[in-house]
Write an enzyme that holds these catalytic residues in place. Structure first.
Site, short mmCIF file in Angstrom:
data_model
loop_
_atom_site.label_atom_id
_atom_site.label_comp_id
_atom_site.label_asym_id
_atom_site.label_seq_id
_atom_site.Cartn_x
_atom_site.Cartn_y
_atom_site.Cartn_z
N ARG A 120 61.86 47.94 50.93
CA ARG A 120 60.60 47.61 51.89
C ARG A 120 59.22 48.05 51.37
NH1 ARG A 120 64.65 49.43 55.52
NH2 ARG A 120 65.42 47.68 56.73
N LYS A 142 48.55 39.03 45.94
CA LYS A 142 49.34 37.92 46.38
C LYS A 142 50.63 37.79 45.61
CE LYS A 142 46.15 34.72 48.51
NZ LYS A 142 45.82 32.93 48.61
N GLU A 184 40.48 28.58 36.05
CA GLU A 184 40.19 29.42 37.18
C GLU A 184 38.81 30.25 36.80
OE1 GLU A 184 41.66 30.05 39.93
OE2 GLU A 184 43.75 29.21 39.63
N LYS A 226 36.50 38.14 41.77
CA LYS A 226 37.80 38.02 42.77
C LYS A 226 38.06 39.40 43.28
CE LYS A 226 42.60 36.78 43.10
NZ LYS A 226 43.58 36.06 42.60
N GLU A 236 43.15 37.39 53.27
CA GLU A 236 42.72 36.05 53.47
C GLU A 236 42.34 35.60 54.96
OE1 GLU A 236 44.49 31.65 51.99
OE2 GLU A 236 44.46 33.32 50.59
N ARG A 240 38.20 35.14 51.70
CA ARG A 240 39.05 35.08 50.53
C ARG A 240 39.75 33.49 50.48
NH1 ARG A 240 44.02 39.10 48.45
NH2 ARG A 240 44.67 37.65 46.81
N ASN A 244 40.61 29.33 46.94
CA ASN A 244 41.49 28.43 46.85
C ASN A 244 40.83 26.98 46.53
OD1 ASN A 244 43.96 29.45 47.67
ND2 ASN A 244 43.29 29.74 49.92
N HIS A 247 42.68 24.09 45.01
CA HIS A 247 44.06 24.60 45.06
C HIS A 247 44.71 23.72 45.91
CE1 HIS A 247 42.74 27.76 42.58
NE2 HIS A 247 43.84 28.60 42.48
N HIS A 251 47.77 21.87 44.38
CA HIS A 251 49.21 22.22 44.59
C HIS A 251 49.85 21.08 44.95
CE1 HIS A 251 48.33 26.61 45.75
NE2 HIS A 251 48.56 26.44 44.68
N HIS A 264 49.67 25.09 36.23
CA HIS A 264 48.93 25.28 37.45
C HIS A 264 47.31 25.24 37.28
CE1 HIS A 264 47.47 27.23 41.28
NE2 HIS A 264 46.82 28.22 40.64
#
Length: 360
Positions: A120, A142, A184, A226, A236, A240, A244, A247, A251, A264
């Protein structure tokens, strides 16, 4: 060495170290390892280059175990993460263990996800070895894996204890991977830092040739941008989401072409061009800015053309299962101007399709 701090409060803030020759210095590691056990997770490409150095650095102080994963975006899945769990359980790692992600974004995301879920939640440290991971995925917490129907759809927010960015590792980075990371870096200028965008246009050549002082400045500015966004919106819920930019389109390209066939950063580069084209069609950005970005992407050896074998409908169908969909509406990050990003549901489907077509 440059140092930034991701400010999160509640004793969860963490440092980002940026410089050369950092991987040979215990002082960047020891303060962030709180138990006696360490598990280094890397891949078949990075292990022969840097694993021995990290293992030697830590093995006199800690129980050090190693997981070497296959290399490639196509392996970023739950079955691969299970190899990390197997190592931790077989070697009796407890809740005070520290995982170390030694690799690019795929290794970092999977190691972070394993750390978030093993017993956990245990600690981990990011050592990103690609430019893209250094300026993006290693910062912000993330973590996750891909699913055949969507990228990064299974994951968790789990912040590292530290991010150690050694610019020396970029000397072994393939040219294509370097360009993917520059995508990026360009993103940060577009979404929140217009002066940085201007600076990038002037300095793209020395960045591509790995000039140390310019490279460190580019990484530092990217990480600061960032870190500021993550500090303001860790999970997010608001601002935030601007990270993206490009993206959602990118994606879709990755999913349709098969993970790993487009890097990517390559997909994001083309996605940013589509998003900027759409921003222009919405009447927010001058069309000259589209040509300006295209020129910068060309100088970075990044693709500026969407896959010709992807239909508009295929783009839209894949984007419909993106994480940014809310209440059945596709939320896109667009620009009001260079350095001013917004999240909007206003873009009509027809204009989205026109923007995709314009980038073919």
């Amino acid at each position: 060495m440059q140092k930034l701090t991701v400010e999160l409060g509640d004793k969860r803030s963490y440092p980002i170290y940026i410089g050369d020759n950092l991987l040979s210095n215990q002082s960047y590691f020891v303060p962030h390892i709180h138990g006696h056990q360490v598990c280094i997770v890397t891949n078949t490409t990075i292990a022969p280059l840097y694993l021995d150095a990290i293992h030697t650095l830590l093995s006199d102080k800690y129980q050090v175990d190693v997981v070497i994963l296959p290399d490639g975006e196509q392996y970023k899945q739950v079955d691969t993460v299970a190899q990390i769990y197997d190592c931790l359980l077989k070697n009796k790692h407890n809740r005070t263990t520290t995982l170390i992600a030694l690799g690019g974004g795929v290794v970092g995301d999977m190691t972070g996800f394993a750390a978030a879920t093993y017993q956990r939640g245990v600690n981990f440290i990011q050592i990103p070895t690609t430019l893209l991971a250094q300026v993006d995925s290693s910062v912000g917490g993330k973590t996750g894996v891909n699913h055949p129907l969507g990228k990064n759809m299974i994951g968790a927010f789990h912040q590292p204890q530290a991010v150690i960015i050694d610019t020396d590792v970029l000397q072994t980075l393939p040219a294509r991977e370097l360009s993917a990371g520059v995508a990026e870096i360009i993103k940060y200028g577009l979404i929140s830092d217009a002066p940085f965008y201007d600076w990038l246009e002037e300095n793209i050549a020395p960045i591509m040739s790995l000039k140390q002082s310019v490279l460190v400045e580019a990484i530092l500015k990217s990480c600061q941008n960032k870190a500021d966004v993550v500090s303001a919106d860790e999970r997010e819920g608001g601002i935030r989401a601007i990270l993206n930019f490009g993206h959602t389109f990118g994606h879709a390209i990755e999913a349709a072409q098969g993970y790993g066939n487009w890097l990517h950063g390559e997909a994001v580069a083309t996605g940013m061009l589509i998003a900027l084209n759409l921003s222009s069609r919405m009447g927010w950005v001058d069309n000259n800015e589209v040509s300006r970005l295209k020129s910068l992407l060309n100088s970075s050896n990044l693709p500026v053309t969407a896959p010709t074998d992807m239909s508009d409908q295929q783009f839209l169908d894949i984007m419909a299962v993106d994480k940014k969909v809310l209440r059945g509406k596709l939320r896109l990050v667009l620009l009001k101007s260079i350095g001013d990003a917004i999240v909007t549901e206003e873009a009509p489907v027809e204009k989205i399709a026109e923007s995709i077509q314009a980038c073919r």
